[in-house]
Design a protein around this motif. Structure first.
Motif, PDB file in Angstrom:
ATOM      1  N   ILE A  50     -10.063   5.307   3.046  1.00 55.88           N
ATOM      2  CA  ILE A  50      -9.930   6.546   2.269  1.00 55.88           C
ATOM      3  C   ILE A  50      -9.457   7.704   3.141  1.00 55.88           C
ATOM      4  O   ILE A  50      -8.451   8.344   2.819  1.00 55.88           O
ATOM      5  CB  ILE A  50     -11.254   6.875   1.546  1.00 55.88           C
ATOM      6  N   PRO A  51     -10.131   8.021   4.277  1.00 53.83           N
ATOM      7  CA  PRO A  51      -9.571   9.076   5.130  1.00 53.83           C
ATOM      8  C   PRO A  51      -8.234   8.699   5.739  1.00 53.83           C
ATOM      9  O   PRO A  51      -7.414   9.578   6.037  1.00 53.83           O
ATOM     10  CB  PRO A  51     -10.642   9.265   6.217  1.00 53.83           C
ATOM     11  N   LEU A  52      -7.989   7.385   5.898  1.00 54.24           N
ATOM     12  CA  LEU A  52      -6.700   6.968   6.443  1.00 54.24           C
ATOM     13  C   LEU A  52      -5.568   7.285   5.477  1.00 54.24           C
ATOM     14  O   LEU A  52      -4.534   7.849   5.861  1.00 54.24           O
ATOM     15  CB  LEU A  52      -6.721   5.465   6.749  1.00 54.24           C
ATOM     16  N   ASP A 129      -5.512  -3.717  -3.889  1.00 50.18           N
ATOM     17  CA  ASP A 129      -6.289  -2.482  -4.061  1.00 50.18           C
ATOM     18  C   ASP A 129      -5.810  -1.401  -3.085  1.00 50.18           C
ATOM     19  O   ASP A 129      -5.688  -0.227  -3.451  1.00 50.18           O
ATOM     20  CB  ASP A 129      -7.778  -2.748  -3.845  1.00 50.18           C
ATOM     21  N   VAL A 130      -5.573  -1.805  -1.847  1.00 51.69           N
ATOM     22  CA  VAL A 130      -5.103  -0.853  -0.830  1.00 51.69           C
ATOM     23  C   VAL A 130      -3.737  -0.309  -1.224  1.00 51.69           C
ATOM     24  O   VAL A 130      -3.490   0.903  -1.130  1.00 51.69           O
ATOM     25  CB  VAL A 130      -5.047  -1.530   0.555  1.00 51.69           C
ATOM     26  N   GLN A 131      -2.843  -1.177  -1.675  1.00 51.10           N
ATOM     27  CA  GLN A 131      -1.494  -0.746  -2.051  1.00 51.10           C
ATOM     28  C   GLN A 131      -1.526   0.230  -3.224  1.00 51.10           C
ATOM     29  O   GLN A 131      -0.847   1.266  -3.211  1.00 51.10           O
ATOM     30  CB  GLN A 131      -0.642  -1.971  -2.397  1.00 51.10           C
ATOM     31  N   PHE A 134      -3.054   3.601  -2.085  1.00 50.10           N
ATOM     32  CA  PHE A 134      -2.070   4.354  -1.318  1.00 50.10           C
ATOM     33  C   PHE A 134      -1.037   4.986  -2.243  1.00 50.10           C
ATOM     34  O   PHE A 134      -0.721   6.179  -2.128  1.00 50.10           O
ATOM     35  CB  PHE A 134      -1.365   3.429  -0.315  1.00 50.10           C
ATOM     36  N   PHE A 135      -0.504   4.192  -3.172  1.00 50.79           N
ATOM     37  CA  PHE A 135       0.572   4.691  -4.034  1.00 50.79           C
ATOM     38  C   PHE A 135       0.102   5.847  -4.908  1.00 50.79           C
ATOM     39  O   PHE A 135       0.750   6.905  -4.971  1.00 50.79           O
ATOM     40  CB  PHE A 135       1.102   3.562  -4.919  1.00 50.79           C
ATOM     41  N   GLY A 193      -7.765   6.031  -6.722  1.00 47.95           N
ATOM     42  CA  GLY A 193      -6.383   6.482  -6.914  1.00 47.95           C
ATOM     43  C   GLY A 193      -6.151   7.044  -8.300  1.00 47.95           C
ATOM     44  O   GLY A 193      -5.468   8.065  -8.471  1.00 47.95           O
ATOM     45  N   VAL A 194      -6.706   6.391  -9.322  1.00 48.10           N
ATOM     46  CA  VAL A 194      -6.564   6.871 -10.705  1.00 48.10           C
ATOM     47  C   VAL A 194      -7.184   8.267 -10.840  1.00 48.10           C
ATOM     48  O   VAL A 194      -6.612   9.160 -11.475  1.00 48.10           O
ATOM     49  CB  VAL A 194      -7.223   5.892 -11.692  1.00 48.10           C
TER      50      VAL A 194
END
Length: 467
Positions: A50-52, A129-131, A134-135, A193-194
């Motif tokens: 998350i901070p990344l 999930d990471v992708q 990020f998007f 992300g949502v």
């Protein structure tokens, strides 16, 4: 009449400051409470994503936000000179320019999102999930950048409280959505992300509605588009972008270096210290931001002496105001971290001991950061920021390779580089731009560090007597 207008204009400074402080407190509380919540839900290695990702967003925001700062400069001067035609040309041209910038960045956003799980250490998180996280978070950051076109209008009219109120709603809604999602389903990076996208969309709607309500004379019209003005603003924005990329070579780049060279768990701990630094920066910015409309007004009226008085007041006030919380966290770091995250995070204490003293200089000179933009003299700032930023990264890599200092070595390199930029360069360059002696802002730094030292001494002495 002019005096009445000035009084009306100036009277909103306190409202802007109070609203921004409320926003800062809410964001600090959210940041303070959500870190242990996320760690509890995901674990430290997955939380580190998350901070990344929010760090990666700053690289995209560097371009769009730097352009927005340049647009703000021209908008503020036009509005405060009463030139409605130029203000509309500036607003229309800046909006079109920002849309072009966002369109150019979208392919990069997609590429970074797809490659993220293969570039970074993402622990046990699922690649998809990471992708998606990020998007969506990157897209929401670009949406937030677009709002700066409207925010520049509110700043020019000294009505920044509208933007700050919108950001309060944005922050609370974002967290509320995360908690609601996690309550009714399993924790997911995708749902985070949502929440970013939905809350940012609501914020944009608020900005549009209040722009038409509060500043009806400012409107978007294709006929007002001025390519020459856009090129002129973009020229200033280009140096601002280079400067911002240099700034990202500090704490944000340090976080990436730790992730790549030490691992996600160490980066998770470093992220907590970086979070404290970020909250401190946000707090001092919330106070210093109130100076900028007044500084732009003085510039538009060619009142350099008035600008210097304003900058001296705000540098001294912000530095003294922030000395206490910085000293408090230094003295009670174990207790603060223990209450915040629980036991087992003692490795974070020395990071704060190394980094927080540099924040005294960062907070004190915060009001001076926009001075080069006001005078359209960003090139020296961009070069200096880039040099010291590269120095930070190189020092961090070398220390990690040749010593066993680990993350503490990264903290040392950040502190040294930041002090060179904030304690030395900014006060001297701002003094040069605002005419007069080169040391006019040095006393503010001296007052800030003197107050910080006294508070540290009193605090440490009190801990010897009281538990």
């Amino acid at each position: 009449m002019a005096g009445t207008q000035f009084d009306s204009f100036s009277s909103r400074v306190s409202l802007n400051m109070v609203t921004n402080i409320v926003r800062t407190v809410i964001m600090a509380l959210v940041g303070f409470l959500m870190v242990p919540y996320y760690i509890g839900e995901f674990g430290l290695s997955t939380y580190a994503i998350i901070p990344l990702v929010t760090t990666i967003t700053t690289y995209f925001l560097a371009m769009s936000d730097s352009l927005a700062n340049a647009f703000t400069r021209y908008m503020a001067v036009a509005v405060q000179q009463g030139d409605v035609d130029t203000a509309n040309r500036t607003y229309t041209s800046s909006t079109i320019g920002m849309l072009k910038c966002i369109a150019a960045l979208m392919p990069v956003v997609l590429l970074v999102s797809v490659l993220a799980p293969y570039i970074f250490d993402v622990g046990e998180a699922h690649s998809l999930d990471v992708q998606l996280a990020f998007f969506m978070i990157l897209v929401s950051s670009l949406m937030l950048s677009f709002s700066a076109c409207m925010g520049s209008v509110f700043m020019a009219h000294n009505k920044m409280y509208i933007t700050y109120t919108g950001r309060i709603i944005h922050c609370v809604l974002q967290v509320g959505l995360v908690l609601a999602f996690f309550l009714f389903t399993e924790p997911s990076l995708t749902l985070i992300g949502v929440s970013y996208v939905v809350s940012t969309a609501v914020f944009l709607i608020i900005m549009v509605v209040y722009l038409h309500r509060e500043c009806p004379q400012i409107c978007f019209s294709r006929s007002c588009y001025d390519p020459h003005l856009l090129r002129k603003m973009s020229g200033l924005g280009l140096w601002a972008i280079i400067c911002e990329f240099g700034s990202l070579m500090f704490i944000q780049a340090s976080m990436i270096v730790v992730n790549l060279m030490v691992g996600s768990t160490a980066q998770g701990s470093f992220s907590v210290a970086a979070n404290v630094i970020s909250m401190t920066n946000t707090a001092c910015t919330s106070i210093a931001a109130a100076a900028m409309p007044l500084a732009y007004r003085c510039y538009a009226q060619r009142d350099t002496d008035g600008m210097v008085r304003i900058l001296k007041i705000f540098t001294k006030f912000v530095g003294l105001f922030m000395a206490f919380p910085l000293a408090y966290v230094m003295i009670f770091a174990p207790q603060v971290i223990g209450i915040w995250l629980g036991s087992g995070y003692s490795d974070i204490y020395p990071m704060l001991y190394i980094m927080l003293p540099a924040e005294v200089a960062v907070c004190t000179v915060n009001a001076l950061i926009e001075v080069p933009v006001v005078f359209e003299r960003m090139r020296p700032v961009a070069l200096a920021t880039g040099v010291f930023g590269v120095l930070n990264v190189l020092m961090s890599v070398v220390i990690l390779i040749v010593t066993d200092w680990g993350v503490l070595g990264v903290c040392v390199s950040w502190t040294v580089s930041m002090l060179l930029l904030k304690l030395v360069f900014y006060p001297l360059y701002a003094s040069k731009l605002t005419s007069g002696g080169l040391k006019k802002y040095i006393p503010s730094l001296a007052y800030s560090y003197a107050a910080f030292a006294v508070l540290l001494a009193i605090g440490y002495a009190s801990t010897r007597v009281f538990t």
